[in-house]
Write an enzyme that holds these catalytic residues in place. Structure first.
Site, PDB file in Angstrom:
ATOM      1  N   ALA A  25      23.776 -20.056  19.980  1.00 55.06           N
ATOM      2  CA  ALA A  25      24.209 -19.977  18.570  1.00 55.06           C
ATOM      3  C   ALA A  25      24.391 -18.552  18.065  1.00 55.06           C
ATOM      4  O   ALA A  25      24.726 -18.359  16.889  1.00 55.06           O
ATOM      5  CB  ALA A  25      23.253 -20.720  17.639  1.00 55.06           C
ATOM      6  N   ALA A  26      24.240 -17.541  18.915  1.00 55.23           N
ATOM      7  CA  ALA A  26      24.428 -16.165  18.442  1.00 55.23           C
ATOM      8  C   ALA A  26      25.842 -15.965  17.899  1.00 55.23           C
ATOM      9  O   ALA A  26      26.042 -15.331  16.853  1.00 55.23           O
ATOM     10  CB  ALA A  26      24.147 -15.180  19.569  1.00 55.23           C
ATOM     11  N   GLY A  27      26.830 -16.501  18.602  1.00 53.99           N
ATOM     12  CA  GLY A  27      28.204 -16.387  18.134  1.00 53.99           C
ATOM     13  C   GLY A  27      28.434 -17.152  16.845  1.00 53.99           C
ATOM     14  O   GLY A  27      29.206 -16.723  15.978  1.00 53.99           O
ATOM     15  N   ASP A  28      27.770 -18.291  16.689  1.00 54.91           N
ATOM     16  CA  ASP A  28      27.916 -19.075  15.464  1.00 54.91           C
ATOM     17  C   ASP A  28      27.312 -18.339  14.276  1.00 54.91           C
ATOM     18  O   ASP A  28      27.882 -18.328  13.178  1.00 54.91           O
ATOM     19  CB  ASP A  28      27.238 -20.438  15.629  1.00 54.91           C
ATOM     20  CG  ASP A  28      27.877 -21.268  16.721  1.00 54.91           C
ATOM     21  OD1 ASP A  28      29.099 -21.107  16.954  1.00 54.91           O
ATOM     22  OD2 ASP A  28      27.164 -22.071  17.345  1.00 54.91           O
TER      23      ASP A  28
END
Length: 300
Positions: free
Chosen positions: A249-252
């Protein structure tokens, strides 16, 4: 502050944390299991909500207890849930995540109710989308629904931010007119044919997308930061150095924080710095939405 509409997926994530990822035919013992709420769209909507953005979420959950739990959680994170559809007789989406000690992961997704978010659902919510300034969307829902969402947004001059994940081929007509596209290195290579090994490579990939009619490009580079290309600036903005434990979820988080900052009137470069700060916090925590920071945690 302007309204943001996020259209995308919602999942229940089951994460198995282990020393190393299993090879084909191998069984790994000693894993620990974490259940968390996830889905690319949901993660991005939660990021906006926790960071103070004015956000509505359009998604489809199953008519099961997991769907009810997700909706309750969204409301606690200050997300408008009026655009959420419940599909009876269908399970809420689920993701199975394997995570190793180096924070590398592999993920299998069972879409479930996410596949029931249909173009006609978007048509029914045209008023919600038309009131927004930004539409943030990914590719974890049916392609026809993505296309209809973008079509409706363009009809009302809503700025479309596309996070092209999971990556798939994109038509020139879809790319043309996008306000912003935010691929990671792998996604950028799939979309442009340019392997991203250096800033020069990122610049070439960005120029390819700009030539297709995209207004602004951000290529996220993991630990190296993010390459930004717009009329005002082209260059790499470094990432914050942290000890990563889980990149799920880092990109989210990056995308949700980015659009939140843009909706507050920040420049693209300022928004990327804010998004990088939020994303850096998220990788120090386990899970998807359980890793999303709150506004008071962001130090710039």
């Amino acid at each position: 502050m302007s309204r943001i509409v996020v259209v995308g997926s919602s999942n229940i994530d089951l994460t198995a944390r282990m020393e190393s990822l299993p090879r084909p035919g191998e069984t790994i013992g000693g894993a620990s299991i974490l259940e968390a709420f996830g889905g690319k769209g949901a993660n991005q909507a939660v990021s906006v909500g926790r960071l103070g953005g004015d956000v509505s979420f359009v998604t489809c959950v199953g008519g099961d207890s997991n769907g009810s739990r997700l909706i309750d959680s969204f409301r606690r994170d200050h997300i408008d849930t009026s655009g959420i559809k419940t599909a009876d007789g269908v399970q809420t989406g689920m993701a199975l995540i394997f995570l190793d000690s180096r924070a590398e992961n592999c993920i299998a997704v069972a879409p479930g109710a996410n596949n029931r978010l249909l173009p006609e659902d978007i048509d029914a919510l045209e008023g919600l989308i038309s009131d927004a300034e930004y539409l943030l969307i990914q590719l974890e829902i049916p392609e026809d629904t993505v296309l209809r969402s973008i079509e409706v947004a363009r009809r009302h001059s809503v700025k479309v931010v596309l996070n092209p994940a999971p990556v798939r081929p994109l038509s020139d007509s879809l790319l043309s007119g996008l306000y912003l596209i935010t691929p990671n290195e792998t996604e950028a290579e799939r979309l442009t044919g340019v392997g991203i090994e250096s800033e020069e490579d990122a610049a070439r990939a960005a120029r390819f997308l700009l030539a297709k009619g995209v207004e602004n490009v951000i290529i996220t580079l993991g630990r190296r930061g993010a390459y930004v290309c717009s009329d005002e600036f082209c260059g790499t903005i470094p990432a914050r150095k942290v000890e990563a434990v889980d990149t799920t979820a880092a990109g989210d988080v990056f995308n949700g924080a980015l659009v939140t900052a843009l909706s507050e009137g920040r420049s693209l470069v300022e928004a990327v710095r804010f998004a990088s700060a939020a994303s850096a916090i998220s990788v120090t925590r386990i899970g998807a939405q359980s890793s999303v920071p709150y506004r008071n945690e962001i130090v710039q």
